[in-house]
Design an enzyme around this catalytic site. Structure first.
Site, PDB file in Angstrom:
ATOM      1  N   THR A  20      48.275  14.956  15.215  1.00 20.38           N
ATOM      2  CA  THR A  20      48.826  14.188  16.291  1.00 20.38           C
ATOM      3  C   THR A  20      49.302  12.679  17.092  1.00 20.38           C
ATOM      4  OG1 THR A  20      46.717  14.608  17.918  1.00 20.38           O
ATOM      5  CG2 THR A  20      48.392  16.081  18.549  1.00 20.38           C
ATOM      6  N   ASP A  21      48.249  11.857  15.800  1.00 24.23           N
ATOM      7  CA  ASP A  21      47.971  10.517  16.459  1.00 24.23           C
ATOM      8  C   ASP A  21      49.567   9.629  15.700  1.00 24.23           C
ATOM      9  OD1 ASP A  21      47.654  10.772  13.484  1.00 24.23           O
ATOM     10  OD2 ASP A  21      45.926   9.155  14.209  1.00 24.23           O
ATOM     11  N   SER A 111      36.573  10.169   8.322  1.00 24.59           N
ATOM     12  CA  SER A 111      36.669   9.031   8.474  1.00 24.59           C
ATOM     13  C   SER A 111      35.934   7.672   8.076  1.00 24.59           C
ATOM     14  CB  SER A 111      37.359   8.815   9.608  1.00 24.59           C
ATOM     15  OG  SER A 111      37.931   7.696   9.170  1.00 24.59           O
ATOM     16  N   ASP A 155      41.188   7.394  13.913  1.00 28.64           N
ATOM     17  CA  ASP A 155      40.768   6.233  13.443  1.00 28.64           C
ATOM     18  C   ASP A 155      40.040   5.286  13.659  1.00 28.64           C
ATOM     19  OD1 ASP A 155      41.118   8.779  12.326  1.00 28.64           O
ATOM     20  OD2 ASP A 155      40.689   7.947  10.324  1.00 28.64           O
TER      21      ASP A 155
HETATM   22  P1  ADP Z   1      38.154   9.705   4.793  1.00 25.60           P
HETATM   23  O1  ADP Z   1      37.847   8.458   5.181  1.00 25.60           O
HETATM   24  O2  ADP Z   1      38.057  11.054   5.258  1.00 25.60           O
HETATM   25  O3  ADP Z   1      36.541   9.235   4.351  1.00 25.60           O
HETATM   26  P2  ADP Z   1      40.375   8.783   3.435  1.00 25.60           P
HETATM   27  O4  ADP Z   1      40.639   9.312   1.756  1.00 25.60           O
HETATM   28  O5  ADP Z   1      40.936   8.183   4.200  1.00 25.60           O
HETATM   29  O6  ADP Z   1      38.779   9.697   4.256  1.00 25.60           O
HETATM   30  O7  ADP Z   1      38.768   7.388   2.568  1.00 25.60           O
HETATM   31  C1  ADP Z   1      38.265   7.125   1.341  1.00 25.60           C
HETATM   32  C2  ADP Z   1      37.966   6.513   0.789  1.00 25.60           C
HETATM   33  O8  ADP Z   1      37.678   4.967   1.574  1.00 25.60           O
HETATM   34  C3  ADP Z   1      37.042   6.371  -0.726  1.00 25.60           C
HETATM   35  O9  ADP Z   1      38.316   7.219  -1.684  1.00 25.60           O
HETATM   36  C4  ADP Z   1      37.388   5.099  -0.476  1.00 25.60           C
HETATM   37  O10 ADP Z   1      38.190   4.157  -1.758  1.00 25.60           O
HETATM   38  C5  ADP Z   1      36.923   3.944   0.835  1.00 25.60           C
HETATM   39  N1  ADP Z   1      35.333   4.061   0.924  1.00 25.60           N
HETATM   40  C6  ADP Z   1      34.937   4.557   2.269  1.00 25.60           C
HETATM   41  N2  ADP Z   1      33.869   4.303   2.738  1.00 25.60           N
HETATM   42  C7  ADP Z   1      33.422   3.354   0.928  1.00 25.60           C
HETATM   43  C8  ADP Z   1      32.429   3.077   0.674  1.00 25.60           C
HETATM   44  N3  ADP Z   1      31.135   2.870   1.558  1.00 25.60           N
HETATM   45  N4  ADP Z   1      32.005   2.412   0.122  1.00 25.60           N
HETATM   46  C9  ADP Z   1      33.274   2.350  -0.702  1.00 25.60           C
HETATM   47  N5  ADP Z   1      34.806   2.802  -0.513  1.00 25.60           N
HETATM   48  C10 ADP Z   1      34.510   3.296   0.312  1.00 25.60           C
HETATM   49 MG    MG Z   2      40.348   7.919   6.399  1.00 26.72          MG
END
Ligand code: ADP
Ligand code: MG
Length: 364
Positions: A20-21, A111, A155
């Site tokens: 919804t955002d 997130s 988020d």
């Molecule tokens: P969500 O936000 O639900 O966890 P997303 O696909 O939006 O899933 O984001 C995940 C991506 O964010 C990972 O694949 C990576 O590229 C990046 N990411 C998140 N946390 C880290 C971290 N601690 N170190 C490096 N990359 C990260």
């Molecule tokens: Mg994400």
């Protein structure tokens, strides 16, 4: 005396109000007690060095070259995208080492991406002031335009504005928010399916486009302005109609859920969770077999008032409303059931509302 500083930003679990955002509607996330922490120190060259402990990798760019960076399809895009957006607002990027550690599981719908962006923005600002709403919007731009994920504001907003002891209801059109305390004795439990189907990214873009198509057919600026009555009378593709029905009904469910939470009516809250899940499953078509299994199994367990998928879809986590005294038995039973079904051990994550992003000040 060291020049090291540490900044943190939380992940989030969205209670209700899914997809919804970006339709400028309502969402109800809580900022989590899981967060991303970035330790910074001055670098001895003119580079920005970023290291992720989870990936065991370091990437470096000259600070003078940040304006001409392009995305590489790599985790570092989230950080360099924030640096790029800060430059666009006129902030200099100092030469720093950034060491990233996180307790937010990646790609699980809690997130980790926004937690990384918001923590990066604070790390790169090094205490320089930026309006909190501008901070959230800048991080959203980094994800939309640099990483290339056309996300809404939820988020990043809740990672900045999250609060202890309450969920945060966000109006994604006015960008105002309010605290929504949850009834005593009620635990919020995320269950990670440990699967993420690759369909997710392209389907997300497709849903954004289908919602835009529906809004156009309805003659409204966003689906926030649409009603179910009006939807019934306007021709459009089957997909656009289903997506619009989800978004319009989901906005109403957020309002009803907030009323139920304020009245302490946990069974109504649980029913709204189940309705929201069905809407994501059949109208928005973003669920998957593993998640449907977890929702149905949870709903049958004693003390569980309701469950639904949370996050973008196609895997990740469910969120469950569970009576506090039933949590240990719930955790064990859902693990056993999911193990027997999928062979995977799900992570069961108690979600405690935590404050928004900040610097962590050392006392020494
Ligand atoms: P969500 O936000 O639900 O966890 P997303 O696909 O939006 O899933 O984001 C995940 C991506 O964010 C990972 O694949 C990576 O590229 C990046 N990411 C998140 N946390 C880290 C971290 N601690 N170190 C490096 N990359 C990260
Ligand atoms: Mg994400």
């Amino acid at each position: 005396m060291s020049d090291a500083r540490t900044f943190r930003a939380p992940g989030r679990v969205n209670l209700i109000g899914e997809h919804t955002d970006y339709n400028l509607g309502f969402v109800l996330p809580i900022a989590l007690n899981l967060d991303t922490r970035i330790r910074t120190s001055p670098s001895l060259d003119s580079f920005l060095h970023v290291h992720s402990a989870a990936h065991g990798e370091t990437c470096s760019v000259p600070v003078a070259g940040i304006d001409s960076l392009t995305p590489q399809g790599h985790w570092s895009d989230y950080i360099f995208g924030v640096a790029f957006q800060l430059r666009a607002l006129g902030f200099d990027i100092p030469a720093l080492n950034l060491h990233v550690e996180s307790t937010v599981p990646e790609g699980a719908g809690l997130s980790s991406s926004a937690a990384l962006e918001v923590a990066s923005a604070l790390a790169l600002l090094q205490g320089r002031q930026l309006d909190r709403l501008e901070l959230a919007r800048l991080c959203q731009r980094a994800e939309s335009y640099f990483v290339g994920m056309p996300c809404g504001i939820m988020d990043q907003y809740v990672s900045v504005f999250g609060r202890e002891h309450a969920a945060t209801k966000i109006d994604c059109r006015s960008l105002e928010s309010e605290a929504v305390p949850l009834p005593d004795g009620l635990a919020i439990i995320a269950v990670n399916s440990m699967v993420k189907h690759s369909l997710g990214q392209s389907a997300y873009r497709e849903r954004v486009a289908e919602c835009a198509e529906a809004a156009k057919a309805l003659g409204v600026a966003s689906l926030r302005e649409a009603t179910l009555e009006r939807l019934a009378g306007v021709p459009m593709s089957r997909a656009a109609r289903l997506r619009a029905r989800h978004v319009i009904s989901e906005n109403l469910r957020v309002e009803h859920f907030v009323e139920a939470a304020r009245a302490g009516d946990v069974s109504r809250m649980g029913q709204l969770f189940l309705n929201s899940h069905d809407s994501m499953r059949y109208d928005y078509e973003i669920s998957c077999a593993e998640i449907d299994f977890l929702v149905e199994a949870a709903a049958r367990l004693p003390g569980c008032h309701g469950a639904r998928m949370t996050g973008g879809g196609f895997g990740g986590c469910t969120v469950n409303l569970v009576a506090e005294q039933s949590v240990p038995a719930f955790a064990e039973a859902i693990k056993d059931a999911y193990m027997a079904y999928s062979g995977r051990c799900p992570a069961v994550i108690p979600c405690v509302p935590a404050p928004g992003a900040c610097e962590i000040r050392q006392n020494t």
